[in-house]
Enzyme design. Sequence first.
Site, PDB file in Angstrom:
ATOM      1  N   ARG A 167      56.517  47.282  29.944  1.00 22.51           N
ATOM      2  CA  ARG A 167      55.457  46.275  29.752  1.00 22.51           C
ATOM      3  C   ARG A 167      55.117  45.596  31.073  1.00 22.51           C
ATOM      4  O   ARG A 167      54.874  44.382  31.114  1.00 22.51           O
ATOM      5  CB  ARG A 167      55.880  45.218  28.709  1.00 22.51           C
ATOM      6  CG  ARG A 167      56.158  45.749  27.317  1.00 22.51           C
ATOM      7  CD  ARG A 167      54.882  46.253  26.651  1.00 22.51           C
ATOM      8  NE  ARG A 167      55.073  46.575  25.251  1.00 22.51           N
ATOM      9  CZ  ARG A 167      55.424  47.773  24.780  1.00 22.51           C
ATOM     10  NH1 ARG A 167      55.633  48.777  25.617  1.00 22.51           N
ATOM     11  NH2 ARG A 167      55.546  47.974  23.485  1.00 22.51           N
ATOM     12  N   SER A 240      53.338  42.566  19.206  1.00 22.70           N
ATOM     13  CA  SER A 240      54.575  41.869  19.564  1.00 22.70           C
ATOM     14  C   SER A 240      54.238  40.651  20.415  1.00 22.70           C
ATOM     15  O   SER A 240      53.550  40.787  21.427  1.00 22.70           O
ATOM     16  CB  SER A 240      55.485  42.777  20.400  1.00 22.70           C
ATOM     17  OG  SER A 240      55.800  43.950  19.705  1.00 22.70           O
ATOM     18  N   GLU A 336      54.754  38.536  25.636  1.00 16.31           N
ATOM     19  CA  GLU A 336      54.096  39.758  26.096  1.00 16.31           C
ATOM     20  C   GLU A 336      52.607  39.516  26.377  1.00 16.31           C
ATOM     21  O   GLU A 336      52.113  39.923  27.423  1.00 16.31           O
ATOM     22  CB  GLU A 336      54.263  40.880  25.054  1.00 16.31           C
ATOM     23  CG  GLU A 336      53.597  42.154  25.534  1.00 16.31           C
ATOM     24  CD  GLU A 336      53.566  43.230  24.470  1.00 16.31           C
ATOM     25  OE1 GLU A 336      54.629  43.772  24.142  1.00 16.31           O
ATOM     26  OE2 GLU A 336      52.460  43.539  23.986  1.00 16.31           O
TER      27      GLU A 336
HETATM   28  P1  FAD Z   1      43.052  42.527  26.609  1.00 11.20           P
HETATM   29  O1  FAD Z   1      43.868  41.893  25.558  1.00 11.20           O
HETATM   30  O2  FAD Z   1      41.608  42.217  26.628  1.00 11.20           O
HETATM   31  O3  FAD Z   1      43.690  42.177  28.026  1.00 11.20           O
HETATM   32  C1  FAD Z   1      45.088  42.223  28.207  1.00 11.20           C
HETATM   33  C2  FAD Z   1      45.413  41.999  29.688  1.00 11.20           C
HETATM   34  O4  FAD Z   1      44.913  43.086  30.470  1.00 11.20           O
HETATM   35  C3  FAD Z   1      44.741  40.753  30.269  1.00 11.20           C
HETATM   36  O5  FAD Z   1      45.576  40.232  31.279  1.00 11.20           O
HETATM   37  C4  FAD Z   1      43.463  41.300  30.882  1.00 11.20           C
HETATM   38  O6  FAD Z   1      42.962  40.489  31.927  1.00 11.20           O
HETATM   39  C5  FAD Z   1      43.952  42.631  31.414  1.00 11.20           C
HETATM   40  N1  FAD Z   1      42.904  43.650  31.477  1.00 11.20           N
HETATM   41  C6  FAD Z   1      42.238  44.204  30.429  1.00 11.20           C
HETATM   42  N2  FAD Z   1      41.389  45.158  30.875  1.00 11.20           N
HETATM   43  C7  FAD Z   1      41.523  45.194  32.218  1.00 11.20           C
HETATM   44  C8  FAD Z   1      40.934  45.971  33.251  1.00 11.20           C
HETATM   45  N3  FAD Z   1      40.008  46.911  32.999  1.00 11.20           N
HETATM   46  N4  FAD Z   1      41.297  45.716  34.544  1.00 11.20           N
HETATM   47  C9  FAD Z   1      42.215  44.768  34.832  1.00 11.20           C
HETATM   48  N5  FAD Z   1      42.822  43.999  33.897  1.00 11.20           N
HETATM   49  C10 FAD Z   1      42.475  44.216  32.608  1.00 11.20           C
HETATM   50  N6  FAD Z   1      50.936  47.220  23.190  1.00 11.20           N
HETATM   51  C11 FAD Z   1      51.815  48.213  23.482  1.00 11.20           C
HETATM   52  O7  FAD Z   1      52.130  48.456  24.653  1.00 11.20           O
HETATM   53  N7  FAD Z   1      52.401  48.948  22.492  1.00 11.20           N
HETATM   54  C12 FAD Z   1      52.120  48.748  21.194  1.00 11.20           C
HETATM   55  O8  FAD Z   1      52.667  49.432  20.328  1.00 11.20           O
HETATM   56  C13 FAD Z   1      51.184  47.732  20.850  1.00 11.20           C
HETATM   57  N8  FAD Z   1      50.882  47.469  19.569  1.00 11.20           N
HETATM   58  C14 FAD Z   1      49.990  46.498  19.257  1.00 11.20           C
HETATM   59  C15 FAD Z   1      49.670  46.282  17.915  1.00 11.20           C
HETATM   60  C16 FAD Z   1      48.754  45.320  17.557  1.00 11.20           C
HETATM   61  C17 FAD Z   1      48.428  45.103  16.109  1.00 11.20           C
HETATM   62  C18 FAD Z   1      48.114  44.542  18.566  1.00 11.20           C
HETATM   63  C19 FAD Z   1      47.095  43.514  18.193  1.00 11.20           C
HETATM   64  C20 FAD Z   1      48.440  44.731  19.909  1.00 11.20           C
HETATM   65  C21 FAD Z   1      49.389  45.707  20.269  1.00 11.20           C
HETATM   66  N9  FAD Z   1      49.740  45.961  21.599  1.00 11.20           N
HETATM   67  C22 FAD Z   1      50.607  46.969  21.911  1.00 11.20           C
HETATM   68  C23 FAD Z   1      49.136  45.162  22.693  1.00 11.20           C
HETATM   69  C24 FAD Z   1      47.746  45.683  23.128  1.00 11.20           C
HETATM   70  O9  FAD Z   1      47.278  46.650  22.237  1.00 11.20           O
HETATM   71  C25 FAD Z   1      47.797  46.297  24.529  1.00 11.20           C
HETATM   72  O10 FAD Z   1      48.317  45.396  25.466  1.00 11.20           O
HETATM   73  C26 FAD Z   1      46.398  46.739  24.995  1.00 11.20           C
HETATM   74  O11 FAD Z   1      46.523  47.513  26.167  1.00 11.20           O
HETATM   75  C27 FAD Z   1      45.466  45.572  25.260  1.00 11.20           C
HETATM   76  O12 FAD Z   1      44.177  46.093  25.456  1.00 11.20           O
HETATM   77  P2  FAD Z   1      42.893  45.147  25.441  1.00 11.20           P
HETATM   78  O13 FAD Z   1      41.724  45.959  25.875  1.00 11.20           O
HETATM   79  O14 FAD Z   1      42.775  44.475  24.144  1.00 11.20           O
HETATM   80  O15 FAD Z   1      43.271  44.106  26.590  1.00 11.20           O
HETATM   81  N1  EPU Z   2      63.532  44.419  13.285  1.00 10.69           N
HETATM   82  C1  EPU Z   2      64.082  43.286  12.726  1.00 10.69           C
HETATM   83  N2  EPU Z   2      63.259  42.431  12.057  1.00 10.69           N
HETATM   84  C2  EPU Z   2      61.931  42.661  11.942  1.00 10.69           C
HETATM   85  C3  EPU Z   2      61.378  43.821  12.532  1.00 10.69           C
HETATM   86  C4  EPU Z   2      62.204  44.689  13.215  1.00 10.69           C
HETATM   87  O1  EPU Z   2      65.286  43.043  12.795  1.00 10.69           O
HETATM   88  O2  EPU Z   2      61.243  41.841  11.327  1.00 10.69           O
HETATM   89  C5  EPU Z   2      64.415  45.349  13.997  1.00 10.69           C
HETATM   90  C6  EPU Z   2      64.373  46.719  13.316  1.00 10.69           C
HETATM   91  O3  EPU Z   2      65.461  46.808  12.458  1.00 10.69           O
HETATM   92  C7  EPU Z   2      64.467  47.719  14.438  1.00 10.69           C
HETATM   93  C8  EPU Z   2      64.142  46.919  15.693  1.00 10.69           C
HETATM   94  O4  EPU Z   2      63.938  45.568  15.306  1.00 10.69           O
HETATM   95  O5  EPU Z   2      65.766  48.198  14.584  1.00 10.69           O
HETATM   96  C9  EPU Z   2      62.929  47.464  16.411  1.00 10.69           C
HETATM   97  O6  EPU Z   2      61.763  47.296  15.588  1.00 10.69           O
HETATM   98  P1  EPU Z   2      60.449  48.144  15.827  1.00 10.69           P
HETATM   99  O7  EPU Z   2      60.730  49.588  15.719  1.00 10.69           O
HETATM  100  O8  EPU Z   2      59.395  47.566  14.964  1.00 10.69           O
HETATM  101  O9  EPU Z   2      60.100  47.905  17.359  1.00 10.69           O
HETATM  102  P2  EPU Z   2      60.022  46.582  18.237  1.00 10.69           P
HETATM  103  O10 EPU Z   2      61.107  46.655  19.275  1.00 10.69           O
HETATM  104  O11 EPU Z   2      59.958  45.367  17.424  1.00 10.69           O
HETATM  105  C10 EPU Z   2      58.527  47.694  20.044  1.00 10.69           C
HETATM  106  C11 EPU Z   2      57.292  47.341  20.801  1.00 10.69           C
HETATM  107  C12 EPU Z   2      56.064  47.629  19.954  1.00 10.69           C
HETATM  108  C13 EPU Z   2      56.039  49.102  19.619  1.00 10.69           C
HETATM  109  C14 EPU Z   2      57.323  49.460  18.863  1.00 10.69           C
HETATM  110  C15 EPU Z   2      57.434  50.953  18.619  1.00 10.69           C
HETATM  111  C16 EPU Z   2      57.888  45.591  22.355  1.00 10.69           C
HETATM  112  C17 EPU Z   2      57.818  44.142  22.678  1.00 10.69           C
HETATM  113  N3  EPU Z   2      57.316  45.947  21.207  1.00 10.69           N
HETATM  114  O12 EPU Z   2      58.597  46.803  18.951  1.00 10.69           O
HETATM  115  O13 EPU Z   2      54.914  47.328  20.714  1.00 10.69           O
HETATM  116  O14 EPU Z   2      54.922  49.437  18.826  1.00 10.69           O
HETATM  117  O15 EPU Z   2      58.470  49.062  19.645  1.00 10.69           O
HETATM  118  O16 EPU Z   2      57.679  51.591  19.826  1.00 10.69           O
HETATM  119  O17 EPU Z   2      58.416  46.367  23.130  1.00 10.69           O
HETATM  120  C18 EPU Z   2      53.457  45.533  21.292  1.00 10.69           C
HETATM  121  O18 EPU Z   2      53.849  45.689  22.451  1.00 10.69           O
HETATM  122  O19 EPU Z   2      52.582  44.706  20.975  1.00 10.69           O
HETATM  123  C19 EPU Z   2      54.020  46.372  20.239  1.00 10.69           C
HETATM  124  C20 EPU Z   2      53.689  46.270  18.954  1.00 10.69           C
END
Ligand code: FAD
Ligand code: EPU
Length: 347
Positions: A167, A240, A336
Amino acid sequence: MSGYQLAENVSLAGRNTFRVAARAAMMADVSRADALAGLFEFAMLREGPVLVLGEGSNLLFAGDFPGVAVCLTMAGVGIVQEDGGSALVRAEAGMNWNDLVGWTLARGLCGLENMALIPGTVGAAPIQNIGAYGVEVGEFVETVEAFQRDTGQVKRIAATDCGFGYRDSLFKRESERWVVTALELRLPRERDLRLDYAGVKEELAAMGIATPRAVHVAEAISRIRTRKLPNPAVLGNAGSFFKNPVVDAATAETMKAEHPLLPVFPGSDGQRKLSAAWLIEACGWKGFREGDAGVAAQHALVLVNHGQASGAQLLDLARRIAASVRERFGVALEPEPRIIGARFDTP
Ligand code: FAD
Ligand code: EPU
């Protein structure tokens, strides 16, 4: 044709997935990377605060943004080079990330399947080196194209110079300096699929897939994500809210001895990642709600806006959560999403 359009005093409520109210003093919609140099000649952009705004899925507005929000709308994609085993795909910053995943899979290219359904734009993907289900985008990035504010030029930055980590990236650490305009990803035609993350093999089995291909993995992961995470279109959230805390191996062992159920994952350089969700749930926050600010009932790491919560209320809740985890486990949680208009100050 200037390649950009300006508007004043723009609402950001529909442009962040937390769906909190906020305004930007100015918004610039940019349709061409070569328009950025001209745009950044304006004093307000040259000297004032600038926020590059994608789909707002990793942002928390704790207040209005007093500067210029820059949105990149160019969304072209194509294969720029190909050999027998792989292709180099170039995608522009404004493209939706999941559309790119689908585009590559439809052309028989693999690698991005584990990152299906991550919200946001292509341009934001390298900012925090998005990752899911055991794969990070940095593994496939060959070059990031980015406008550098201090030189006024678009640079091509090799993956090895992007400082990718969990991240994290150079672009996140120097967020005032870079506007990512495009990505080049090297994607193989075949590879060993990564199916080890908990639940993936089980989901494939439930789908009746005995010999999975990359498209099946994307489908399985999309199903898991849809079950596990609240849909921002229904319930405002930014995924997250905290990173999983990274600790050294000895600390992880001590904590595991005290809390045998705590999930511990391997990190880079021999470090360990602790499950922030587990720590937060253990402190009793899962499903908590106060006014419209809350913690998702299905995932303790996801803060949610039940309707009219302000960014400040969500931030206040996040601070209380982090303080309780710190007090009970001695572990600091780091947000995050990028927080606009306030500092988090890890307790
Ligand atoms: P924004 O939210 O608009 O911006 C995020 C940051 O990036 C800001 O600092 C912004 O200034 C910067 N930025 C955006 N575009 C640019 C650009 N072109 N140039 C320079 N800076 C820029 N993230 C994960 O890594 N893994 C996940 O599994 C994951 N799951 C998610 C699930 C949900 C339901 C949600 C809501 C979010 C999740 N995220 C996850 C976080 C998010 O999807 C990512 O961080 C994504 O890359 C953000 O994209 P955005 O276009 O919405 O960026
Ligand atoms: N868990 C709990 N309580 C909960 C949910 C999960 O105890 O309410 C425990 C589960 O038992 C599991 C562990 O947490 O063992 C991990 O959970 P999960 O697989 O949902 O992954 P996470 O570590 O919570 C991370 C990323 C996610 C990404 C998933 C899958 C971060 C901060 N988050 O979540 O990314 O989708 O792994 O790879 O690293 C995001 O960055 O926004 C995001 C959603």
